[in-house]
Design a protein around this motif. Structure first.
Motif, PDB file in Angstrom:
ATOM      1  N   MET A   6       3.068  -8.283  12.048  1.00  0.00           N
ATOM      2  CA  MET A   6       1.997  -8.585  11.101  1.00  0.00           C
ATOM      3  C   MET A   6       2.198  -9.984  10.550  1.00  0.00           C
ATOM      4  N   THR A   7       1.166 -10.788  10.509  1.00  0.00           N
ATOM      5  CA  THR A   7       1.259 -12.165  10.044  1.00  0.00           C
ATOM      6  C   THR A   7       0.610 -12.314   8.690  1.00  0.00           C
ATOM      7  N   SER A   8       0.961 -13.423   8.018  1.00  0.00           N
ATOM      8  CA  SER A   8       0.361 -13.708   6.717  1.00  0.00           C
ATOM      9  C   SER A   8      -1.140 -13.878   6.831  1.00  0.00           C
ATOM     10  N   SER A   9      -1.612 -14.479   7.940  1.00  0.00           N
ATOM     11  CA  SER A   9      -3.043 -14.697   8.096  1.00  0.00           C
ATOM     12  C   SER A   9      -3.777 -13.376   8.226  1.00  0.00           C
ATOM     13  N   THR A  10      -3.148 -12.383   8.881  1.00  0.00           N
ATOM     14  CA  THR A  10      -3.776 -11.067   8.986  1.00  0.00           C
ATOM     15  C   THR A  10      -3.936 -10.454   7.608  1.00  0.00           C
ATOM     16  N   ILE A  11      -2.901 -10.568   6.770  1.00  0.00           N
ATOM     17  CA  ILE A  11      -2.974 -10.019   5.426  1.00  0.00           C
ATOM     18  C   ILE A  11      -4.085 -10.691   4.638  1.00  0.00           C
ATOM     19  N   ALA A  12      -4.227 -11.987   4.830  1.00  0.00           N
ATOM     20  CA  ALA A  12      -5.247 -12.719   4.079  1.00  0.00           C
ATOM     21  C   ALA A  12      -6.642 -12.210   4.391  1.00  0.00           C
ATOM     22  N   PRO A  20      -6.433  -7.806   3.017  1.00  0.00           N
ATOM     23  CA  PRO A  20      -5.334  -7.609   2.074  1.00  0.00           C
ATOM     24  C   PRO A  20      -5.156  -6.163   1.640  1.00  0.00           C
ATOM     25  N   ALA A  21      -6.251  -5.436   1.353  1.00  0.00           N
ATOM     26  CA  ALA A  21      -6.108  -4.084   0.819  1.00  0.00           C
ATOM     27  C   ALA A  21      -5.469  -3.153   1.843  1.00  0.00           C
ATOM     28  N   VAL A  22      -5.992  -3.153   3.083  1.00  0.00           N
ATOM     29  CA  VAL A  22      -5.484  -2.243   4.116  1.00  0.00           C
ATOM     30  C   VAL A  22      -4.045  -2.571   4.458  1.00  0.00           C
ATOM     31  N   ASN A  23      -3.758  -3.845   4.690  1.00  0.00           N
ATOM     32  CA  ASN A  23      -2.422  -4.199   5.134  1.00  0.00           C
ATOM     33  C   ASN A  23      -1.395  -4.148   4.004  1.00  0.00           C
ATOM     34  N   LEU A  24      -1.782  -4.410   2.797  1.00  0.00           N
ATOM     35  CA  LEU A  24      -0.858  -4.263   1.684  1.00  0.00           C
ATOM     36  C   LEU A  24      -0.416  -2.816   1.557  1.00  0.00           C
ATOM     37  N   ARG A  25      -1.354  -1.903   1.720  1.00  0.00           N
ATOM     38  CA  ARG A  25      -0.987  -0.482   1.651  1.00  0.00           C
ATOM     39  C   ARG A  25      -0.038  -0.120   2.786  1.00  0.00           C
ATOM     40  N   GLU A  26      -0.266  -0.688   3.958  1.00  0.00           N
ATOM     41  CA  GLU A  26       0.630  -0.416   5.084  1.00  0.00           C
ATOM     42  C   GLU A  26       2.029  -0.957   4.798  1.00  0.00           C
ATOM     43  N   LEU A  27       2.097  -2.160   4.258  1.00  0.00           N
ATOM     44  CA  LEU A  27       3.395  -2.739   3.919  1.00  0.00           C
ATOM     45  C   LEU A  27       4.142  -1.872   2.914  1.00  0.00           C
ATOM     46  N   VAL A  28       3.439  -1.429   1.892  1.00  0.00           N
ATOM     47  CA  VAL A  28       4.061  -0.590   0.872  1.00  0.00           C
ATOM     48  C   VAL A  28       4.522   0.730   1.476  1.00  0.00           C
ATOM     49  N   ALA A  29       3.680   1.331   2.307  1.00  0.00           N
ATOM     50  CA  ALA A  29       3.979   2.656   2.852  1.00  0.00           C
ATOM     51  C   ALA A  29       5.185   2.650   3.778  1.00  0.00           C
ATOM     52  N   ARG A  30       5.410   1.555   4.493  1.00  0.00           N
ATOM     53  CA  ARG A  30       6.501   1.577   5.466  1.00  0.00           C
ATOM     54  C   ARG A  30       7.790   0.926   4.950  1.00  0.00           C
ATOM     55  N   PRO A  61       6.448 -10.632   4.485  1.00  0.00           N
ATOM     56  CA  PRO A  61       5.218 -10.965   3.750  1.00  0.00           C
ATOM     57  C   PRO A  61       5.312 -10.735   2.244  1.00  0.00           C
ATOM     58  N   PHE A  62       6.188  -9.829   1.810  1.00  0.00           N
ATOM     59  CA  PHE A  62       6.346  -9.627   0.376  1.00  0.00           C
ATOM     60  C   PHE A  62       6.861 -10.892  -0.307  1.00  0.00           C
ATOM     61  N   TYR A  63       7.562 -11.741   0.423  1.00  0.00           N
ATOM     62  CA  TYR A  63       8.120 -12.963  -0.130  1.00  0.00           C
ATOM     63  C   TYR A  63       7.289 -14.204   0.191  1.00  0.00           C
ATOM     64  N   THR A  64       6.462 -14.136   1.235  1.00  0.00           N
ATOM     65  CA  THR A  64       5.841 -15.357   1.742  1.00  0.00           C
ATOM     66  C   THR A  64       4.319 -15.366   1.701  1.00  0.00           C
ATOM     67  N   SER A  65       3.686 -14.208   1.614  1.00  0.00           N
ATOM     68  CA  SER A  65       2.231 -14.142   1.743  1.00  0.00           C
ATOM     69  C   SER A  65       1.501 -14.466   0.438  1.00  0.00           C
TER      70      SER A  65
END
Length: 419
Positions: free
Chosen positions: A1-7, A10-20, A30-34
């Protein structure tokens, strides 16, 4: 997953990041760089929780003010004519100009520099020239911000409904902090550092001393080895036992003197915190290069400088060290995904005289050195998080438990905000 994808999502991928997120491991890059994660941090963490911003003696007299910037939100903190400390959005109700641009100052009233709309120190609009007949000044007061003064430590919350558990933290912590009498101190020195790293790396670094032995020679002078970065081994068991007995003995003595000392840990609360009074090594008086008191005039009515160091940590952005002779207090304010403001204040007795009772260089030597060392560590970690080779690494179960507790708190609070 890239920062550009999160941009883009954001809602869908942030939830995925949190969940995993895997417990016991550092966060994904991405928690540090996005920038998208940073925006979520400002919305769900720094806009919904109690944020430490300063001390009561930052605004010692009526009319004194200080300003704080939380993301895009300029905040004004002022002491009013009734000696009450208040917080407002630093925004004129006419056309939105900032009222006060300086970090600190003194005013009689709050006058907008644009069109001179004028507010008293309680936030009421008292003058607005050239408005229509019948214009109701009372409908255009400054918008207030929740502020709590906990024994001299100032916290603000931007949420409409701030976390109610602040009261529980204040009930526990006030007896610990109050004996040091912040209201009878002054800010001897303030130093601001801009770290080129994400704010969570700053907090993670603060929540462990695994790194202290190899990086903080000034700080560790006053710390017992058994109190930080320590993994128990069979050959050190006796030393650890003796240290724990000493701590228990000191706690009993200090508490008999009216100084609460035992550890309290509630880092998983919404307004998470932890405190403990710990013995200092060698002469045991202060966090200085020789461990002797940095200020001859002790705080409050203390007669003995050897009362250890009371440490107090809050989620998400502060830590504090209270000693008999001075207080060091730290706040962390995110500026962007890649930059963080670390603000350090040294407090001494209000009647202490520089050059007579204390020397600024001696007072600040330990933490100026430590802050600069930590800045370098945070910045190197941030560089590493941007590498394609970075992947979450395991925390030490002995020396990084508080890092895990911070990361767990952050993930749960961000997840709650996203829901």
């Amino acid at each position: 997953m890239t920062s550009s994808t999160i941009a883009f999502h954001p809602a869908v991928n942030l939830r995925e990041l949190v969940a995993r997120r895997v417990p016991g491991y550092s966060l994904e890059a991405p928690f540090y760089t996005s920038p998208a994660v940073f925006d979520a941090d400002m919305e769900h963490i720094f806009s919904k929780h109690w944020i430490y911003v300063g001390v009561s003696v930052d605004v010692p007299e009526p009319g004194d003010y200080m300003t704080v910037q939380l993301g895009q939100q300029p905040i004004l903190i002022v002491r009013d004519d009734d000696n009450e400390i208040r917080a407002f959005h630093n925004v004129c109700r006419h056309r939105g100009s900032r009222l006060c641009a300086e970090d600190k100052g003194t005013v009689g009233n709050l006058v907008c520099p644009y069109h001179q709309w004028t507010y008293d120190l309680s936030g009421k609009l008292i003058f607005a020239d050239h408005m229509q007949e019948g214009f109701d000044l009372s409908h255009h007061s400054l918008k207030s911000v929740h502020l709590r003064n906990m024994a001299g430590l100032l916290f603000i919350c931007l949420a409409d409904e701030p976390p109610a558990d602040f009261d529980a933290m204040a009930e526990v912590m006030t007896p610990y902090i109050a004996p040091h009498q912040i209201d009878n101190t002054k800010v001897a020195v303030q130093v601001d550092i801009i770290e080129q790293g994400n704010w969570k790396l700053t907090l993670e670094n603060n929540r462990e001393c695994y790194h202290c032995t190899g990086n903080h020679p000034e700080l560790t002078v006053s710390l017992f080895a058994y109190s930080y970065g320590f993994a128990p081994k069979e050959e050190t068991a006796e030393g650890l036992r003796q240290y724990e007995e000493m701590v228990a003995d000191r706690h009993q003595h200090w508490e008999s003197c009216g100084l609460p000392s035992t550890e309290v840990e509630r880092l998983s609360d919404v307004s998470g915190f932890r405190t403990m009074r710990m013995p200092l090594d060698r002469s045991g008086e202060s966090q200085t290069l020789d461990t002797n008191a940095a200020c001859k005039k002790l705080l409050a009515d203390f007669k003995d400088a050897s009362i250890g160091g009371l440490s107090f940590w809050t989620q998400p952005n502060s830590w504090h060290h209270f000693m008999a002779d001075h207080i060091v207090t730290f706040s962390v304010i995110p500026l962007s995904a890649d930059t963080t403001l670390v603000r350090t204040k040294w407090l001494v007795h209000k009647d202490a005289v520089e050059g007579v009772d204390y020397d600024v260089k001696n007072l600040t030597a330990v933490w100026n050195a430590t802050n600069d060392q930590d800045r370098r560590l945070v910045e190197e970690s941030h560089h590493g998080a941007k590498s394609k080779a970075y992947q979450p690494g395991p925390y030490s179960p002995f020396t990084e438990t508080l890092v895990e507790k911070f990361s767990d708190w952050y993930i749960r609070r961000l997840g709650a905000g996203l829901e």
